[in-house]
Design an enzyme around this catalytic site. Structure first.
Site, short mmCIF file in Angstrom:
data_model
loop_
_atom_site.label_atom_id
_atom_site.label_comp_id
_atom_site.label_asym_id
_atom_site.label_seq_id
_atom_site.Cartn_x
_atom_site.Cartn_y
_atom_site.Cartn_z
N GLY A 197 0.84 -1.22 0.00
CA GLY A 197 0.00 0.00 0.00
C GLY A 197 0.86 1.25 0.00
O GLY A 197 0.53 2.25 0.62
N GLN A 255 -0.85 7.60 1.97
CA GLN A 255 -0.32 8.84 2.56
C GLN A 255 1.11 8.67 3.09
O GLN A 255 1.89 9.60 3.04
CB GLN A 255 -1.25 9.30 3.70
CG GLN A 255 -0.89 10.67 4.24
CD GLN A 255 -1.66 11.05 5.50
OE1 GLN A 255 -2.29 10.20 6.13
NE2 GLN A 255 -1.59 12.32 5.88
N LEU A 256 1.43 7.47 3.60
CA LEU A 256 2.70 7.32 4.32
C LEU A 256 3.83 6.67 3.51
O LEU A 256 5.00 6.84 3.83
CB LEU A 256 2.48 6.47 5.59
CG LEU A 256 1.38 6.93 6.55
CD1 LEU A 256 1.31 6.01 7.77
CD2 LEU A 256 1.63 8.36 7.00
N ASP A 288 1.99 -1.73 -4.62
CA ASP A 288 0.59 -1.32 -4.50
C ASP A 288 -0.19 -2.01 -5.61
O ASP A 288 0.41 -2.69 -6.46
CB ASP A 288 0.47 0.22 -4.63
CG ASP A 288 -0.68 0.75 -3.78
OD1 ASP A 288 -1.80 0.25 -3.93
OD2 ASP A 288 -0.44 1.64 -2.94
N ILE A 289 -1.53 -1.81 -5.61
CA ILE A 289 -2.30 -2.36 -6.73
C ILE A 289 -2.64 -1.25 -7.73
O ILE A 289 -3.24 -1.51 -8.75
CB ILE A 289 -3.61 -3.05 -6.27
CG1 ILE A 289 -4.40 -2.13 -5.35
CG2 ILE A 289 -3.32 -4.39 -5.63
CD1 ILE A 289 -5.82 -2.60 -5.12
N ASP A 294 -0.76 -7.52 -4.67
CA ASP A 294 -2.12 -7.57 -4.14
C ASP A 294 -2.06 -8.37 -2.84
O ASP A 294 -1.85 -9.58 -2.87
CB ASP A 294 -3.03 -8.25 -5.17
CG ASP A 294 -4.45 -8.39 -4.67
OD1 ASP A 294 -4.73 -7.97 -3.51
OD2 ASP A 294 -5.30 -8.91 -5.43
N ILE A 295 -2.29 -7.69 -1.73
CA ILE A 295 -2.13 -8.37 -0.44
C ILE A 295 -3.19 -9.46 -0.21
O ILE A 295 -3.05 -10.28 0.68
CB ILE A 295 -2.17 -7.36 0.73
CG1 ILE A 295 -3.42 -6.48 0.63
CG2 ILE A 295 -0.91 -6.49 0.75
CD1 ILE A 295 -4.11 -6.30 1.92
N TYR A 336 -12.91 -0.35 10.68
CA TYR A 336 -11.48 0.00 10.68
C TYR A 336 -10.87 -0.28 12.06
O TYR A 336 -9.85 -0.95 12.18
CB TYR A 336 -11.37 1.49 10.31
CG TYR A 336 -9.99 2.10 10.35
CD1 TYR A 336 -8.95 1.62 9.58
CD2 TYR A 336 -9.76 3.23 11.15
CE1 TYR A 336 -7.70 2.23 9.60
CE2 TYR A 336 -8.52 3.85 11.16
CZ TYR A 336 -7.49 3.34 10.39
OH TYR A 336 -6.26 3.95 10.41
N LYS A 377 -8.19 -3.15 13.21
CA LYS A 377 -6.88 -2.78 13.76
C LYS A 377 -6.65 -3.45 15.12
O LYS A 377 -5.52 -3.87 15.42
CB LYS A 377 -6.75 -1.26 13.87
CG LYS A 377 -6.56 -0.58 12.51
CD LYS A 377 -5.26 -1.00 11.81
CE LYS A 377 -5.02 -0.26 10.53
NZ LYS A 377 -3.78 -0.67 9.84
C1 AKB Z 1 -8.54 8.01 10.00
O1 AKB Z 1 -9.00 9.14 10.24
O2 AKB Z 1 -9.25 7.04 9.71
C2 AKB Z 1 -7.06 7.81 10.14
C3 AKB Z 1 -6.70 7.38 11.51
C4 AKB Z 1 -6.71 8.35 12.62
O3 AKB Z 1 -6.41 6.25 11.71
N1 AKB Z 1 -6.37 9.01 9.78
#
Ligand code: AKB
Length: 332
Positions: free
Chosen positions: A26, A30-31, A52-53, A70-71, A159, A163
Site C-alpha cells: 500500500g 499517505q505514508l 501497491d495495486i 495484491d495483499i 477500521y 486494527k
Molecule cells: C482516520 O482518520 O481514519 C485515520 C486514523 C486516525 O487512523 N487518519
C-alpha cells in the site's frame, strides 16, 4: 572498522548484506512514499521495494523498485517475498475509518484477510513486520483524555475492529512463534506532499489546501472536536525508530505515539496567522462526527517515550509552518 576515523567511514560502506531488504505494501497511500524515501536514504535505493495495486506515478519509477502486489493474493505476495529476498515488511494497505464504513465487506477483506496473509508470510519467512494501528482502535468506552496503551478497546468502526484484530494477532504471533511484530498506534497524520484518503482526521490536511486555494474551508466536524494528531515527519521517524529499537528494549509490541491534540477551531486560528482572511464554516457529516466522538481526544504515549525514547518535534505551530512552507509556493 574501529581503526577508521568517523569521516572516513562513509568511504567504506558496510557490505550490502547488512542492509535489510524492505517491502512496503500500500505504498502509494499517505505514508508510503515518504517512508520509502527515508528507508532508501538509509538502506540504499534498491533495498526498498514499494508496492501497491494502483499504477505508480511516472517519477516514482526513477526513485527505486516498484512492484504490483495484491495483499489479498497470498501467492503473489509470497513470490515477491521470496524473489526479492525480503527481510522487513511494512504493511500499509488498509481502508481508513470513514471509507471503511461505506464499504464494510471490502474493509473486512483488505484489513482482516490482508493482515492474515502478511502475518502468515512474515512468520514463514522470519520477517520483521510492521503494521500501523490507530487512535481508531479505541471506542466510546475507552478513556478518552488521556488514552493509555492498555485500556478498554471496543471500537465502533470496522477500521477500528480490524486494527484491534491486527494488534492482537501480531502480539499472539510474537508470543507463540517469536514473530518480530512491531506496531504503533498513530493519531491523525498531516502531510503536505501526499493526501490521506477516507479518514476522519483528513480535514486537518484539506484545511491547508483550501486556505490557499479559496480562503475558505467547510469542515465536516464540529468546531470543538478534539483529536490527537502528528506531522508526517514525526510519524515516519517514530516508525523508523521503533523498527530499529533492539527487541529487548520493547516491553510491548503495540505503542501509542502522538505529538499534539487540537480542534478544528484551534487549527483554524493557526491557519489565520498565515491567511488572515481565512474563513472556516461547519457542515457536520454525522458519520465522521460520530466516529470522532468515539475516539481519544488526548493520546498518552508515555511508554513509547520511556521505553525507546520517542520524542515528537512538531507541535501545532511547527506543523502549520511546515505545511505553509511547502504549499504556499505551489498555490502561488
Ligand atoms: C482516520 O482518520 O481514519 C485515520 C486514523 C486516525 O487512523 N487518519
Amino acid at each position: 572498522e574501529p581503526w577508521l576515523k568517523e569521516e572516513e567511514k562513509e568511504y567504506y560502506p558496510k557490505p550490502e548484506e547488512d542492509k535489510p531488504r524492505i517491502l512496503i505494501t500500500g505504498s502509494l497511500g499517505q505514508l508510503g512514499t515518504g517512508l520509502a524515501k527515508l528507508l532508501r536514504n538509509k538502506f540504499g535505493k534498491d533495498n526498498v521495494i514499494m508496492s501497491d495495486i494502483i499504477r505508480a506515478p511516472k517519477n516514482e519509477f526513477n526513485r527505486g523498485p516498484f512492484l504490483y502486489a495484491d495483499i489479498l493474493d497470498f501467492k503473489n505476495l509470497q513470490e515477491i517475498i521470496v524473489n526479492q529476498r525480503v527481510d522487513w515488511l511494512v504493511h500499509f494497505s488498509a481502508l481508513l475509518s470513514a471509507i471503511g464504513e461505506a464499504n464494510i465487506p471490502l474493509a473486512m477483506r483488505v484489513n482482516i484477510e490482508g493482515v492474515h496473509n502478511v502475518m502468515e508470510l512474515a512468520k514463514q519467512y522470519h520477517l520483521k513486520l510492521f503494521i500501523p494501528s490507530t487512535i481508531g482502535a479505541f471506542g466510546p468506552s475507552s478513556p478518552r483524555n488521556p488514552t493509555p496503551d492498555l485500556a478498554i478497546q471496543r471500537p465502533q468502526t470496522i477500521y477500528g475492529v480490524s486494527k484491534v484484530h491486527a494488534e492482537l494477532l501480531g502480539e499472539y504471533y510474537n508470543y507463540r512463534f517469536g514473530l518480530d511484530f512491531r506496531c504503533l498506534r498513530f493519531p491523525g497524520v498531516i502531510s503536505a506532499d501526499t493526501n490521506p484518503g477516507g479518514g476522519t482526521t483528513d480535514y486537518a490536511v484539506k484545511i491547508f489546501h483550501d486556505a490557499l486555494r479559496t480562503g475558505h474551508h467547510e469542515c465536516y466536524l464540529e468546531p470543538d472536536t478534539r483529536l490527537p494528531m502528528m506531522y508526517i515527519d514525526d510519524c515516519l521517524r517514530s516508525l523508523m525508530e521503533v523498527m530499529e529499537t533492539p527487541a529487548e528494549n520493547l516491553k510491548m509490541r503495540t505503542y501509542n505515539v502522538t505529538a499534539m491534540s487540537f480542534t478544528p477551531a484551534e487549527l483554524a486560528e493557526e491557519v489565520k496567522k498565515y491567511v488572515p482572511n481565512f474563513r472556516i464554516t461547519y457542515r457536520v457529516d454525522p458519520v465522521r462526527q460520530q466516529i470522532a466522538n468515539s475516539w481519544p481526544q488526548v493520546f498518552d504515549d508515555t511508554n513509547a517515550r520511556n521505553h525507546w525514547g520517542w520524542q515528537h518535534e512538531h507541535d501545532i505551530h511547527g506543523l502549520a509552518k511546515k505545511m505553509f512552507d511547502y504549499l504556499m509556493p505551489l498555490y502561488g
